[in-house]
Design an enzyme around this catalytic site. Structure first.
Site, PDB file in Angstrom:
ATOM      1  CB  ALA A   1      35.706  25.003 -53.048  1.00  0.00           C
ATOM      2  CD  GLN A   2      32.485  30.683 -55.514  1.00  0.00           C
ATOM      3  OE1 GLN A   2      33.284  31.477 -54.970  1.00  0.00           O
ATOM      4  NE2 GLN A   2      31.267  30.508 -55.047  1.00  0.00           N
TER       5      GLN A   2
ATOM      6  CE1 TYR B   1      32.189  27.103 -50.203  1.00  0.00           C
ATOM      7  CE2 TYR B   1      31.009  27.372 -48.127  1.00  0.00           C
ATOM      8  CZ  TYR B   1      32.153  27.021 -48.817  1.00  0.00           C
ATOM      9  OH  TYR B   1      33.260  26.584 -48.131  1.00  0.00           O
TER      10      TYR B   1
ATOM     11  N   GLY C   1      45.431  28.695 -52.026  1.00  0.00           N
ATOM     12  CA  GLY C   1      44.539  29.390 -51.111  1.00  0.00           C
ATOM     13  C   GLY C   1      45.088  29.477 -49.703  1.00  0.00           C
ATOM     14  CD  GLN C   2      42.568  31.304 -44.322  1.00  0.00           C
ATOM     15  OE1 GLN C   2      42.576  32.388 -43.782  1.00  0.00           O
ATOM     16  NE2 GLN C   2      41.515  30.488 -44.254  1.00  0.00           N
ATOM     17  CG  ASP C   3      41.983  26.445 -45.189  1.00  0.00           C
ATOM     18  OD1 ASP C   3      42.189  27.563 -44.691  1.00  0.00           O
ATOM     19  OD2 ASP C   3      40.948  25.788 -44.980  1.00  0.00           O
TER      20      ASP C   3
ATOM     21  CB  SER D   1      31.843  24.416 -45.333  1.00  0.00           C
ATOM     22  OG  SER D   1      31.429  25.677 -44.860  1.00  0.00           O
TER      23      SER D   1
ATOM     24  CG  LEU E   1      38.652  20.366 -58.358  1.00  0.00           C
ATOM     25  CD1 LEU E   1      37.948  20.843 -57.093  1.00  0.00           C
ATOM     26  CD2 LEU E   1      39.199  18.968 -58.146  1.00  0.00           C
TER      27      LEU E   1
ATOM     28  CD  GLU F   1      28.182  29.598 -44.507  1.00  0.00           C
ATOM     29  OE1 GLU F   1      26.997  29.568 -44.890  1.00  0.00           O
ATOM     30  OE2 GLU F   1      28.645  30.515 -43.799  1.00  0.00           O
TER      31      GLU F   1
ATOM     32  CG  HIS G   1      39.391  27.800 -41.147  1.00  0.00           C
ATOM     33  ND1 HIS G   1      38.193  27.192 -41.428  1.00  0.00           N
ATOM     34  CD2 HIS G   1      40.205  27.517 -42.196  1.00  0.00           C
ATOM     35  CE1 HIS G   1      38.268  26.565 -42.591  1.00  0.00           C
ATOM     36  NE2 HIS G   1      39.480  26.763 -43.091  1.00  0.00           N
TER      37      HIS G   1
END
Length: 333
Positions: A81-82, A148, A12-14, A124, A58, A126, A178
Site C-alpha cells: 500500500a501507500q 489513506y 515492509g515492516q509487516d 486498518s 498493484l 484508520e 503496530h
C-alpha cells in the site's frame, strides 16, 4: 502438498515479520516488490536466500494475473500500500490507486486464476477515523479522516464483496497501530525513537512533533502477523479487529522513549503545527475480544517494552555512526 504463500509488500515492516513466521512454519514463501531505481530489501536481506522475489505492481492487472498463475499460491497476503497517512494528503490519487484499487486488481486476479486461494487484506484502524463508538469493534461504522483511511475502507469493502459474491476465502484484518524497530522513519513512533537516540548521542538537540494528545492502540508488529496467519487457517473467512485494547498518548510514547536514555523530553520536544493533520484522528482503541475468543490470539509485547525496544535499536544503530568505538549499554527491558 506444501503451503505456498505470496506476500505483497514483503519489503515492509509487516511483510518481513510475516515472511519469517511463514518460513518457520514450513511455507514456500514468495514476495512481491515494485521496481524502483534502488531496491529496498534491508528488512528482508537475511531472508533473500529463502524467499523467491517477483517484480510486480498493484497498478498492473495483467502482471498480477501472470504472477498468480505462475506461483500458484495457496495463500495471498496483501500488505502492499501507500501506507503513510501523511503522504496520502499529498498524493490522494496515487493512494487511491494503490491502497484502494490495488486490492480490487489483486482480488480480480485471484478470481480469474483460482478462487480456492485464501486471501488476507491488510485493513486498518484508520478506517474508523472520527470514531462512532469506543472501543472500536468489527461492527463499528467506518468514518475515515484521510485519503489513506478512505482507500483502506474501499479495499476492505471490496474484500467483503468478493467474498460474498464469488464465495472466495477473503478476509480483512482491521489492525490497529503496530510498531517495531523495522518501522519506517517517516512514522511518528520511529521518528521519536530515532530522534531520542540522536539526541542522546549528541547528533541532534530537538525533535519536532505535532499533536501529542492523539491516542492510539499500539502493539508489536511481530505479534500481529501471527493474527494474519491465524485468520487464513479458520474454517470460514471472517474479518477481525486486532489490537491490544489499551490506548496511550503520543506524549506517553515520547516520555517513555526519553526516560529510556535518561533525558527530560520537555527539554527537546518542539510542537510544530505543520505536523498536525488536516482532519485529526484523536482516539483509536481496539476491542479485540472476537479475535481473542475465536483465533485464540493475544498480543505478547507490552507498550513500554515496545517503546524501549525501538529506542534501544536506534541507539545501537546510530552509535556506530556517531562514535564507532562507543559501547552502548542497554538497560534490561
Amino acid at each position: 502438498m506444501a503451503n505456498i504463500s505470496l506476500i505483497t509488500g514483503i519489503t515492509g515492516q509487516d511483510g518481513s515479520y510475516l515472511a519469517e513466521l511463514l518460513l518457520e512454519k514450513g511455507y514456500q514463501v514468495h514476495g512481491c516488490y515494485r521496481r524502483t531505481s534502488t531496491n529496498s530489501f534491508q528488512r528482508i536481506e537475511h531472508l533473500l536466500d529463502q524467499v523467491e522475489m517477483h517484480c510486480t505492481d498493484l497498478m498492473d492487472q495483467a502482471s498480477l494475473e501472470r504472477l498468480i498463475a505462475k506461483v500458484k499460491p495457496t495463500e495471498v497476503y496483501n500488505l502492499a500500500a501507500q501506507s503513510f497517512v501523511g503522504s496520502s494528503w499529498d498524493q490522494p490519487i496515487l493512494t487511491g490507486e494503490v491502497t484502494g484499487l490495488g486490492v480490487t486488481r489483486l482480488l480480480e486476479a485471484i478470481r480469474m486464476v483460482d478462487t480456492s486461494i485464501r486471501f488476507y487484506q491488510a485493513s486498518s484502524s484508520e478506517m474508523y477515523g472520527k470514531v462512532h463508538e469506543t472501543p472500536q469493534r468489527e461492527t463499528t461504522p467506518f468514518h475515515p479522516r484521510s485519503p489513506y483511511g478512505v482507500a483502506k475502507a474501499y479495499g476492505h469493502w471490496m474484500t467483503v464483496n468478493y467474498r460474498e459474491s464469488y464465495d472466495m476465502f477473503a478476509c480483512g484484518g482491521i489492525l490497529f497501530n503496530h510498531e517495531s524497530p523495522r518501522r519506517g522513519l517517516e512514522f511518528v513512533t520511529r521518528k521519536i525513537s530515532d530522534a531520542v537516540a540522536r539526541i542522546k548521542l549528541g547528533m541532534a538537540n530537538e525533535v519536532r512533533l505535532g499533536n501529542l494528545e492523539a491516542r492510539r492502540d499500539w502493539g508489536f508488529a511481530g505479534d500481529y502477523v501471527e493474527a494474519m496467519w491465524l485468520m487464513l487457517q479458520q474454517d470460514a473467512p471472517v474479518d477481525y479487529v486486532i489490537g491490544t485494547g489499551e490506548t496511550y498518548r503520543v506524549g506517553d510514547f515520547v516520555q517513555i522513549a526519553f526516560e529510556r536514555v535518561g533525558l527530560n523530553w520537555e527539554d527537546h520536544v518542539v510542537i510544530d503545527p505543520k505536523f498536525y493533520r488536516p482532519a485529526e484522528v484523536d482516539l483509536l482503541l481496539a476491542d479485540p475480544a472476537k479475535a481473542q475468543a475465536e483465533l485464540n490470539w493475544t498480543p505478547k509485547m507490552p507498550f513500554r517494552e515496545l517503546v524501549e525496544t525501538m529506542v534501544d535499536h536506534d541507539l545501537a544503530r546510530l552509535s556506530l555512526v556517531a562514535k564507532p568505538d562507543l559501547k552502548v549499554v542497554r538497560k534490561s527491558a
